[in-house]
Design an enzyme around this catalytic site. Structure first.
Site, PDB file in Angstrom:
ATOM      1  N   ASP A 560     -29.639 -63.052 -27.392  1.00 42.63           N
ATOM      2  CA  ASP A 560     -30.868 -62.586 -28.030  1.00 42.63           C
ATOM      3  C   ASP A 560     -31.318 -63.514 -29.160  1.00 42.63           C
ATOM      4  O   ASP A 560     -30.512 -64.261 -29.719  1.00 42.63           O
ATOM      5  CB  ASP A 560     -30.650 -61.197 -28.628  1.00 42.63           C
ATOM      6  CG  ASP A 560     -30.640 -60.127 -27.559  1.00 42.63           C
ATOM      7  OD1 ASP A 560     -30.628 -58.948 -27.911  1.00 42.63           O
ATOM      8  OD2 ASP A 560     -30.646 -60.494 -26.367  1.00 42.63           O
ATOM      9  N   HIS A 615     -39.680 -59.773 -33.558  1.00 40.18           N
ATOM     10  CA  HIS A 615     -38.439 -59.034 -33.755  1.00 40.18           C
ATOM     11  C   HIS A 615     -38.662 -57.786 -34.622  1.00 40.18           C
ATOM     12  O   HIS A 615     -38.059 -57.611 -35.673  1.00 40.18           O
ATOM     13  CB  HIS A 615     -37.379 -59.937 -34.401  1.00 40.18           C
ATOM     14  CG  HIS A 615     -35.986 -59.510 -34.049  1.00 40.18           C
ATOM     15  ND1 HIS A 615     -35.251 -58.655 -34.823  1.00 40.18           N
ATOM     16  CD2 HIS A 615     -35.214 -59.802 -32.981  1.00 40.18           C
ATOM     17  CE1 HIS A 615     -34.063 -58.456 -34.260  1.00 40.18           C
ATOM     18  NE2 HIS A 615     -34.012 -59.143 -33.138  1.00 40.18           N
ATOM     19  N   HIS A 705     -25.765 -63.594 -29.348  1.00 39.25           N
ATOM     20  CA  HIS A 705     -26.963 -64.175 -29.962  1.00 39.25           C
ATOM     21  C   HIS A 705     -26.852 -65.685 -29.955  1.00 39.25           C
ATOM     22  O   HIS A 705     -25.824 -66.216 -30.383  1.00 39.25           O
ATOM     23  CB  HIS A 705     -27.117 -63.649 -31.394  1.00 39.25           C
ATOM     24  CG  HIS A 705     -27.389 -62.174 -31.437  1.00 39.25           C
ATOM     25  ND1 HIS A 705     -26.393 -61.234 -31.321  1.00 39.25           N
ATOM     26  CD2 HIS A 705     -28.557 -61.487 -31.535  1.00 39.25           C
ATOM     27  CE1 HIS A 705     -26.938 -60.025 -31.367  1.00 39.25           C
ATOM     28  NE2 HIS A 705     -28.250 -60.142 -31.489  1.00 39.25           N
TER      29      HIS A 705
HETATM   30 NI    NI Z   1     -32.403 -59.265 -31.828  1.00 39.26          NI
END
Ligand code: NI
Length: 745
Positions: A560, A615, A705
């Site tokens: 992500d 986000h 991430h």
């Molecule tokens: Ni995120």
């Protein structure tokens, strides 16, 4: 069998019978009015003039003037006798006549139909030879040994390199299952010590062979005179430094490094430029060679130099050190391409020296693992306070292994007993290793194979005359087996990691392997239909997915918050190297900053998902704001990468009923995860690996991430951990279709 495949198979059979295993490749090309048959055979090194003469004799218009027969030579092998060359020439002439015969016959029936059927779909050029070192790098198992060690609590000492192989019968010669651990087979990061003494010994025998002598030649140096074989025996069996340096003087460092230790001869890395006894090895004194009545005097020679290895040291890796010993000890079983150019009697004596070299550091451990006293043909090396090295062939009845270990002296102990303990672990592991496709140089029936990029995927087409079962692998990834005799075997895969790969084909007839073939293929990204992403997705039923089916042994890695300019490319490098796929949930604002990285994600076969533009917490938005956040990123990904995301991952994992139904109106499914590595929180690679180890199971979607260095550091081990659980790494789309996703709400 299709009727029109018969002529090709008939010709293949004839060629294979005549030239035996010397055939590397047979290819056919059909122009509207002519059939070209190209045969690549294992053949001697020829001068350009001889080569032209050979080709003139074999290229010709035979029979109906419509056959063109061309011979390509695989050079770089032993010179066969003149008589054998003529036999091959005559044989091929006969093939040409046979070919002319059936072409003429088929031309009577339906020339155009035949020409068409021969044109498609296979290779029309001979496959270029693949370097053995490169191919081993593609197939070597980097996971099995480390995992086996971990499961049993065996700690591999730091800076230790392990390279091992199980040797088993292959097609007309030995075949191998390769493994490595620690620094591995191809690392140069150790001092090769006396193990390198094997290489100049082999080079010396090749060199005197070129001068018309054998190992029995007596060499007169200024300080001593002795039979070459005796010098080499002392250098290997007793590890005599003086005899090693004399061997370097005899061969000359230039010839050794420029003519013997070359990529073409199988040694792309090794460079020797350092003597061990204090003798000047850069200059060879005048020498006299004498054997029987033959006598030759050589003038003083000085090495001009080379630059592959820094600091005037000796550079080598475990793979090449072991290659030298393998190719001596297994000499009689190898094809001429792999054999050193040394007389059989000299090979036998060199083998005897290796099998009687100082006791192996492996001896006690190998005996414990194999439960008998093995024969170890090897060359150990040892330097006080630096490294312990041993490398060789271990033979215990029907079982045979290659084993090489380099370990720093501070771990191994000054008598190198650490190598014995590790040898016991490695050999025990290899005896328990699951079966795999063995690798060997190309042997047996000629194989034609081609990987074609088709709309929406890749197609692999393989032809092997006379086969009734064929299996194909891409590097270490099995594509499956096809049973039954077929003119062509075909496989289709939607997603294949792009890049250079090793295509491997094994064929059987009545349960016996008849062909092994490997070749380099370049996998190109599949072209997606252009701009298809501009058509909006149709609305779907609202759903939130946490994981895929537990019945499929697949998992999806997801990253992500990127694409990140620094970390995402490193993640892509690792995924490419490991042949793994993943899904990237990108933020629109990041994609705008790094469009090249976004395109690379797409080009390398990964999936792109939507992670909103800024986000934001979706539960705080109204319908218009939601649409703005999500649709902007949809359009951006479409414009930059040419695809339309199908999945939306809500930032912070926050969603509610409204969010799910608004996403569904845009055709998007909310995608969560069932394994959270919490990599954003602890930033600890070990912790990431541990969580994946404990929680990942079939069907898992793993959250990470791509904006942290610690995640990059953990990735290779995460992939290894998942593969140890027999889980295939796929994209989210692959994980969820066509299986049954587990949904909530
Ligand atoms: Ni995120």
């Amino acid at each position: 069998m299709r009727d029109d495949d018969r002529p090709i198979q008939r010709l293949q059979r004839v060629i294979a019978r005549l030239i035996g295993t010397g055939v590397q490749q047979v290819t056919y090309q059909s122009k509207p009015s002519a059939l070209q048959v190209e045969v690549t055979v294992t053949a001697p090194t020829l001068t350009e003039r001889q080569r032209r003469q050979w080709q003139r004799q074999l290229t010709g218009q035979v029979g109906s003037r419509e056959i063109h027969l061309r011979v390509c030579l695989e050079t770089g092998q032993k010179q066969p006798s003149l008589r054998r060359r003529w036999a091959t020439v005559m044989g091929l002439g006969w093939v040409a006549l046979m070919a002319g015969g059936w072409w003429w016959h088929s031309a009577q029936t339906s020339p155009i139909a035949k020409a068409k059927s021969l044109r498609a779909p296979l290779v029309t050029r001979p496959t270029p030879p693949v370097s053995w070192a490169w191919s081993v790098q593609r197939v070597i198992d980097r996971e099995f040994l480390p995992q086996w060690f971990r499961r049993r609590g065996v700690r591999l000492p730091r800076e230790t390199a392990v390279y091992a192989a199980r040797i088993a019968p292959g097609v007309a010669g030995p075949a191998y299952a390769f493994y490595e651990a620690g620094l591995g087979a191809f690392s140069q990061d150790f001092w090769p010590a006396s193990t390198v003494k094997v290489l100049p010994a082999i080079a010396a025998l090749e060199w005197v062979h070129r001068q018309g002598f054998s190992g029995d030649v007596t060499v007169a140096f200024p300080q001593l005179q002795d039979r070459l074989m005796v010098i080499l025996d002392r250098s290997i069996r007793e590890s005599s430094n003086l005899d090693y340096d004399l061997t370097l003087q005899l061969v000359g460092l230039d010839w050794l490094n420029h003519h013997f230790l070359t990529p073409e001869r199988g040694f792309p890395t090794t460079t020797l430029q350092r003597g061990y006894s204090g003798l000047n090895v850069y200059t060879s004194p005048p020498l006299t060679l004498q054997e029987g009545h033959r006598r030759k005097t050589l003038p003083r020679r000085s090495a001009q130099g080379w630059n592959r290895c820094p600091r005037r040291g000796n550079c080598a890796n475990l793979f090449e050190l072991t290659e030298a010993i393998r190719r001596v000890v297994l000499h009689r079983e190898l094809s001429s391409a792999e054999q050193f150019r040394i007389a059989d009697a000299d090979i036998a004596r060199l083998t005897a020296s290796l099998c009687q070299a100082e006791p192996s550091f492996f001896a006690a451990g190998a005996q414990a693992a194999l439960r008998q006293t093995p024969r170890i043909c090897h060359k150990p090396g040892w330097v006080l306070h630096r490294h312990c090295v041993d490398s060789g062939v271990i033979i215990a009845g029907q079982e045979r292994y290659l084993l090489a270990i380099a370990m720093p002296a501070w771990s191994a102990g000054d008598d190198c007993q650490g190598l014995s303990r590790l040898a016991q672990q490695v050999l025990t592991a290899l005896r328990q290793a699951p079966p795999t496709l063995l690798h060997q140089p190309n042997q047996g029936e000629p194989v034609q194979a081609q990987l074609l990029t088709r709309p929406g995927g890749h197609e692999l087409v393989v032809r092997v005359a006379g086969a009734d079962r064929v299996a194909v692998w891409l590097d270490r990834e099995p594509w499956g087996e096809r049973p039954g005799p077929q003119p062509e075997y075909r496989w289709f895969k939607r997603r294949v990691t792009p890049g250079e790969r090793l295509l491997r084909v094994q064929a059987w007839r009545e349960g016996k392997p008849i062909a092994y073939h490997s070749q380099k293929v370049v996998v190109r990204p599949v072209e997606e239909p252009p701009l298809s992403c501009e058509t909006p997705l149709s609305p779907i039923a609202a759903q939130v997915i946490y994981r895929g089916s537990r019945r499929k042994s697949q998992v999806a890695l997801s990253f992500d918050d990127g694409p990140h300019g620094r970390y995402t490319p490193r993640i892509l490098d690792i995924l490419r190297q490991e042949g793994a796929l993943a899904t990237f949930f990108v933020q629109g604002r990041m994609a705008r900053q790094h469009p090249g990285v976004l395109r690379r994600i797409q080009a390398e076969g990964h999936e792109i998902g939507n992670h909103t533009t800024h986000h934001v917490r979706l539960t705080l938005l109204d319908a218009a704001q939601f649409r703005q956040e999500v649709a902007t990123t949809q359009a951006l990904v479409c414009r930059l990468a040419g695809v339309q995301p199908r999945y939306l991952r809500p930032p912070f994992g926050h969603y509610d009923f409204k969010t799910a139904s608004w996403a569904a109106e845009l055709g998007l499914t909310l995608l969560m995860w069932d394994v959270d590595t919490r990599d954003w929180q602890h930033r600890n690679p070990q912790r990431i690996i541990q969580i994946v180890q404990q929680q990942a199971q079939p069907g898992s979607i793993i959250l990470m991430h791509d904006i942290f260095g610690s995640t990059v550091e953990a990735l290779a081990a995460v992939i290894a951990t998942l593969r140890a659980k027999n889980l295939e790494l796929v994209t989210v789309g692959q994980l969820l279709a066509p299986g049954e996703p587990i949904t909530r709400r």
